[in-house]
Write a protein that holds these residues in place. Structure first.
Motif, PDB file in Angstrom:
ATOM      1  N   GLY A 265       0.782  -1.219   0.000  1.00 14.95           N
ATOM      2  CA  GLY A 265       0.000   0.000   0.000  1.00 14.95           C
ATOM      3  C   GLY A 265       0.813   1.268   0.000  1.00 14.95           C
ATOM      4  O   GLY A 265       0.382   2.300  -0.533  1.00 14.95           O
ATOM      5  N   THR A 266       2.016   1.235   0.588  1.00 12.17           N
ATOM      6  CA  THR A 266       2.849   2.431   0.672  1.00 12.17           C
ATOM      7  C   THR A 266       4.148   2.331  -0.115  1.00 12.17           C
ATOM      8  O   THR A 266       4.788   3.347  -0.378  1.00 12.17           O
ATOM      9  CB  THR A 266       3.208   2.718   2.142  1.00 12.17           C
ATOM     10  N   GLY A 267       4.558   1.109  -0.455  1.00 10.67           N
ATOM     11  CA  GLY A 267       5.839   0.914  -1.123  1.00 10.67           C
ATOM     12  C   GLY A 267       7.014   0.877  -0.173  1.00 10.67           C
ATOM     13  O   GLY A 267       8.164   0.729  -0.610  1.00 10.67           O
ATOM     14  N   ARG A 268       6.783   1.020   1.155  1.00 10.29           N
ATOM     15  CA  ARG A 268       7.881   1.050   2.119  1.00 10.29           C
ATOM     16  C   ARG A 268       8.601  -0.302   2.185  1.00 10.29           C
ATOM     17  O   ARG A 268       7.968  -1.357   2.161  1.00 10.29           O
ATOM     18  CB  ARG A 268       7.370   1.376   3.525  1.00 10.29           C
ATOM     19  N   LEU A 269       9.927  -0.237   2.290  1.00 14.30           N
ATOM     20  CA  LEU A 269      10.723  -1.431   2.537  1.00 14.30           C
ATOM     21  C   LEU A 269      10.628  -1.765   4.024  1.00 14.30           C
ATOM     22  O   LEU A 269      11.043  -0.981   4.877  1.00 14.30           O
ATOM     23  CB  LEU A 269      12.176  -1.197   2.132  1.00 14.30           C
ATOM     24  N   LEU A 270      10.073  -2.920   4.346  1.00 10.45           N
ATOM     25  CA  LEU A 270       9.866  -3.307   5.737  1.00 10.45           C
ATOM     26  C   LEU A 270      11.035  -4.078   6.314  1.00 10.45           C
ATOM     27  O   LEU A 270      11.220  -4.109   7.538  1.00 10.45           O
ATOM     28  CB  LEU A 270       8.597  -4.163   5.856  1.00 10.45           C
ATOM     29  N   GLY A 271      11.807  -4.723   5.486  1.00 12.04           N
ATOM     30  CA  GLY A 271      12.941  -5.478   5.988  1.00 12.04           C
ATOM     31  C   GLY A 271      13.715  -6.128   4.867  1.00 12.04           C
ATOM     32  O   GLY A 271      13.191  -6.359   3.764  1.00 12.04           O
ATOM     33  N   THR A 272      14.978  -6.412   5.126  1.00  4.82           N
ATOM     34  CA  THR A 272      15.830  -7.097   4.162  1.00  4.82           C
ATOM     35  C   THR A 272      16.897  -7.877   4.916  1.00  4.82           C
ATOM     36  O   THR A 272      17.309  -7.472   6.012  1.00  4.82           O
ATOM     37  CB  THR A 272      16.483  -6.104   3.178  1.00  4.82           C
ATOM     38  N   THR A 273      17.301  -8.989   4.379  1.00  2.00           N
ATOM     39  CA  THR A 273      18.377  -9.767   4.972  1.00  2.00           C
ATOM     40  C   THR A 273      19.121 -10.508   3.872  1.00  2.00           C
ATOM     41  O   THR A 273      18.534 -10.874   2.842  1.00  2.00           O
ATOM     42  CB  THR A 273      17.836 -10.776   6.015  1.00  2.00           C
ATOM     43  N   ASP A 274      20.422 -10.716   4.069  1.00  2.00           N
ATOM     44  CA  ASP A 274      21.259 -11.379   3.077  1.00  2.00           C
ATOM     45  C   ASP A 274      21.167 -12.895   3.208  1.00  2.00           C
ATOM     46  O   ASP A 274      20.963 -13.431   4.303  1.00  2.00           O
ATOM     47  CB  ASP A 274      22.716 -10.940   3.225  1.00  2.00           C
ATOM     48  N   LEU A 275      21.338 -13.576   2.086  1.00  2.00           N
ATOM     49  CA  LEU A 275      21.359 -15.037   2.028  1.00  2.00           C
ATOM     50  C   LEU A 275      22.727 -15.491   1.539  1.00  2.00           C
ATOM     51  O   LEU A 275      23.403 -14.751   0.818  1.00  2.00           O
ATOM     52  CB  LEU A 275      20.264 -15.541   1.094  1.00  2.00           C
TER      53      LEU A 275
END
Length: 365
Positions: free
Chosen positions: A302-312
């Motif tokens: 709905g907002t396009g906000r990045l909520l989280g990210t993590t590396d693999l």
């Protein structure tokens, strides 16, 4: 010994890589499980079941089948029916589909559907579970089917019993099926004439667009949708069919409600290169999960906000969204990674009104 990666219970783990996959989060008798289907470049495939908290491989089905290369993201799904949990996947030659019941401790085979005489020109290419007048059915559509029909088949029988059918409109072909809520939908694309030059095929397809049909009632959901670009999905979200469009000629992608014929939020800009997308709910909000290179990402639709990210640690091949705010990914080598999004990250304004600072942390399991 706890077995992870591409282990088979009771055997040694082999160093092996799969290049494509699909992942589903299933909760069975209080145990959170990851069910997945994977395919290697050589065509080898497997369907497995893992404990979500540890990555332990609980059961493996169809190991070593080398009969047809699959796109697991299109050919595998999980669902519940009358209190039981199942997975449904397309098989190799003869290319039919199989239903497996999921228990806390593994798979149980309950149905194997094959579309009659098999040849290289006609085989099941799209599949979805369906509710047909209160009976579990498997909705299938065949590639290059001369009768242009989608067929409702007995969901847990072994005799390929036909329960009903729906005719695909002249000049169109069905390439995806999805059931959400109590209704099943077919996502159609225009059947571009074979004599069309290869470099013009996408222009012809864009001119006609994509067409959503309600297969349960047999009526179209409006006119064809003219969105220029590549579509990903379709998924069910809050009982409605949605898809991700990558807009041709612009570095942008956007999630659309296909029945309402409108986007659910702004463009996602730099995440045009997002791979292995999944749409679902996290703490009541619609989110888009996917991977970019070797990272797992979650965005608020709905907002396009990045909520989280993590590396693999290596290249991911599938993602899934769980019911508790956790998003999962699996890599080519069978490594399972996760990203947990807190309610404060999804609803920061609510947290501020309650006088608490929102947390920006994500957790890795």
């Amino acid at each position: 010994m706890r077995q992870t990666r591409w282990a088979v219970p009771g055997r040694e783990t082999r160093a092996f890589e799969y290049c494509a996959g699909a992942l589903q989060v299933l909760v069975v008798d209080g145990r959170t499980l990851l069910a997945g289907m994977y395919c290697a470049e050589e065509g080898y495939q497997r369907v497995d079941l893992r404990d979500a908290s540890t990555g332990e491989v609980v059961d493996v089905h169809g190991l070593g089948d080398k009969e047809w290369w699959h796109d697991p993201a299109e050919h595998f799904t999980g669902f519940t029916w009358q209190g039981s949990t199942f997975v449904l996947h397309i098989t190799g030659r003869p290319r039919g589909c199989r239903v497996l019941r999921v228990t806390r401790d593994g798979f149980e085979s309950v149905g194997h559907v094959v579309p009659g005489p098999a040849d290289d020109d006609s085989f099941i290419d799209a599949v979805a579970p369906a509710d047909l007048d209160g009976q579990l059915a498997i909705l299938t559509c065949e590639f290059d089917n001369p009768s242009r029909t989608a067929t409702f088949r007995d969901g847990i029988g072994h005799d390929d019993r036909t329960l009903g059918s729906w005719s695909v409109p002249e000049g169109w072909k069905c390439f995806r099926l999805v059931t959400t809520g109590e209704r099943s939908y077919a996502w159609l694309e225009f059947h571009v004439p074979e004599e069309t030059p290869p470099e013009e095929r996408w222009r012809v397809a864009d001119t006609y667009g994509r067409w959503l049909w309600d297969v349960t009632s047999g009526v179209p959901v409006g006119a064809p949708l003219l969105v220029r670009g590549f579509d990903r999905g379709v998924w069910g979200l809050n009982g409605r069919p949605v898809a991700l469009f990558e807009v041709r000629g612009r570095r942008d992608c956007q999630v659309w409600d296909l029945a309402r014929r409108e986007p659910l939020g702004p463009g996602l800009g730099g995440d045009l290169g997002l791979s292995h997308p999944q749409v679902g709910l996290v703490h009541g909000r619609a989110v888009l999960a996917g991977t970019a290179q070797d990272s797992l990402r979650v965005r608020d639709i709905g907002t396009g906000r990045l909520l989280g990210t993590t590396d693999l640690p290596d290249a991911p091949i599938a993602t899934a969204i769980g019911p508790d705010g956790t998003v999962w990914a699996i890599t080519r080598t069978g490594y399972v990674g996760s990203l947990t999004v807190s309610p404060a990250q999804v609803h920061p304004s609510t947290v501020r009104r309650q006088g608490r600072a929102p947390s920006g942390d994500t957790a890795m399991r």
